[in-house]
Design a protein around this motif. Structure first.
Motif, PDB file in Angstrom:
ATOM      1  N   VAL A  27     -29.741  47.775  25.192  1.00 12.54           N
ATOM      2  CA  VAL A  27     -28.339  47.488  25.451  1.00 12.54           C
ATOM      3  C   VAL A  27     -27.494  47.715  24.203  1.00 12.54           C
ATOM      4  O   VAL A  27     -26.333  48.145  24.293  1.00 12.54           O
ATOM      5  N   SER A  28     -28.070  47.482  23.033  1.00 10.80           N
ATOM      6  CA  SER A  28     -27.323  47.740  21.794  1.00 10.80           C
ATOM      7  C   SER A  28     -27.114  49.241  21.590  1.00 10.80           C
ATOM      8  O   SER A  28     -26.059  49.670  21.100  1.00 10.80           O
ATOM      9  N   ILE A  29     -28.107  50.052  21.961  1.00 11.88           N
ATOM     10  CA  ILE A  29     -27.940  51.511  21.885  1.00 11.88           C
ATOM     11  C   ILE A  29     -26.854  51.959  22.857  1.00 11.88           C
ATOM     12  O   ILE A  29     -25.985  52.778  22.518  1.00 11.88           O
ATOM     13  N   ALA A  30     -26.906  51.438  24.085  1.00 11.97           N
ATOM     14  CA  ALA A  30     -25.888  51.796  25.075  1.00 11.97           C
ATOM     15  C   ALA A  30     -24.490  51.417  24.577  1.00 11.97           C
ATOM     16  O   ALA A  30     -23.537  52.199  24.709  1.00 11.97           O
ATOM     17  N   MET A  31     -24.374  50.223  24.007  1.00 13.26           N
ATOM     18  CA  MET A  31     -23.069  49.731  23.563  1.00 13.26           C
ATOM     19  C   MET A  31     -22.558  50.495  22.346  1.00 13.26           C
ATOM     20  O   MET A  31     -21.425  50.994  22.331  1.00 13.26           O
ATOM     21  N   ILE A 106     -26.793  43.992  19.165  1.00 10.94           N
ATOM     22  CA  ILE A 106     -25.467  44.623  19.234  1.00 10.94           C
ATOM     23  C   ILE A 106     -24.717  44.426  17.921  1.00 10.94           C
ATOM     24  O   ILE A 106     -24.042  45.327  17.426  1.00 10.94           O
ATOM     25  N   LYS A 107     -24.848  43.225  17.353  1.00 15.93           N
ATOM     26  CA  LYS A 107     -24.170  42.924  16.090  1.00 15.93           C
ATOM     27  C   LYS A 107     -24.833  43.625  14.909  1.00 15.93           C
ATOM     28  O   LYS A 107     -24.147  44.059  13.967  1.00 15.93           O
ATOM     29  N   SER A 108     -26.153  43.764  14.946  1.00 15.98           N
ATOM     30  CA  SER A 108     -26.894  44.277  13.790  1.00 15.98           C
ATOM     31  C   SER A 108     -26.996  45.790  13.757  1.00 15.98           C
ATOM     32  O   SER A 108     -26.988  46.394  12.675  1.00 15.98           O
TER      33      SER A 108
END
Length: 293
Positions: A27-31, A106-108
């Motif tokens: 999800v972090s890659i997507a975001m 997502i933050k990192s």
């Protein structure tokens, strides 16, 4: 036996924790690689967190700088309570773990702008997130947000997770148009649709399949299937093969797509020469057993 059960439970916990971590990465890659550069809104609570972040940065830039990661966690807090009461404590624990992992990642994870093309960002961001969400659900955990509402409502309505998500996301599409312009509303709608379809492709427990088995070894087939699957079977005696006019028995049952491999293994063990017909996407009226998450 007790020792084996403890080992199996420990294995399940490790698998679910690993899945929560993998989902956080996806999800972090997507975001950070697709949605943010392409100005695309996600579905559900993640999309709402994006919307509030956009509005905060636009209208409260001098006083408040909300992040998607922080808002994603805060918006999920009341849904954790719903999951704890309606679904299960173990399910809720791993849901919290998945949300915490996704917020931290997502933050990192540093944003990398691969492209700003909104169509590419919508498609690839949705596909990556949909795969991660479906994988999490398949392994018995939720990614928070509308997944919790979807699992609760599916028990009552029988609707698929993706379909329920689509019903909640009309507001997100309108918000994308209001904030970024109406073309981006359509791009976000495309992404939400792809996310739902990929999710349903990966998470297959809710997809029902009707199975018809023509066999001359009904007892062996029934015993083997029911030793593997918690499914009822209807028996039709007195069938006749048109070629050799030998006596056959017809068996009817309904399984989920998730259980198809177990059915195949049961048939190979009990009667590999049986005729098996499978019809997909059937609608069920009545009780259909579904294991708890």
């Amino acid at each position: 036996m007790d020792e084996l059960q403890r080992i199996w439970k420990r294995h399940q916990y490790v698998a679910r924790a690993s899945t929560a971590f993998i989902y956080g990465i996806l999800v972090s890659i997507a975001m950070n690689f697709f949605w943010t550069p392409g100005k695309i809104y996600s579905s559900g609570i993640t999309g709402l967190a994006q919307l509030l972040t956009s509005l905060g940065n636009r209208y409260l830039a001098h006083t408040f700088h909300p992040s998607v990661a922080l808002l994603l966690f805060l918006l999920n807090l009341p849904l954790f309570v719903l999951a704890w009461k309606q679904i299960g404590h173990r399910f809720t624990f791993f849901t919290i773990l998945a949300v915490v992992c996704s917020s931290i990642m997502i933050k990192s994870l540093s944003a990398v702008t691969l492209t700003k093309d909104p169509i590419i960002c919508a498609i690839f961001g949705a596909a990556i997130n949909g795969f991660g969400t479906g994988l999490a659900l398949k392994n018995g955990i939720s990614t928070g947000g509308l997944d919790i509402l979807g699992l609760t409502l599916r028990k009552r309505t029988g609707k698929s997770i993706g379909t329920i998500n689509l019903c909640f996301n009309f507001f997100i599409i309108l918000a994308a148009g209001a904030v970024y312009g109406w073309p981006y509303a359509f791009y976000s709608a495309l992404g939400i649709f792809i996310n739902a379809r990929v999710m349903d492709m990966v998470y297959t427990r809710q997809q029902k399949m009707q199975v018809m088995i023509v066999t001359n070894k009904p007892r062996s087939v029934i015993d083997c299937i029911q030793s593997r699957l918690p499914r009822g079977i209807t028996i039709v005696h007195g069938a006749e093969g048109a070629y050799r006019h030998d006596q056959k028995t017809i068996l009817f049952t309904v399984i989920s797509r998730y259980e198809q491999s177990e059915l195949k293994a049961a048939m190979e063990e009990s009667d590999p020469y049986a005729f098996v017909s499978i019809a997909e996407n059937v609608e069920i009226m009545g009780r259909f057993y579904e294991p708890e998450p």
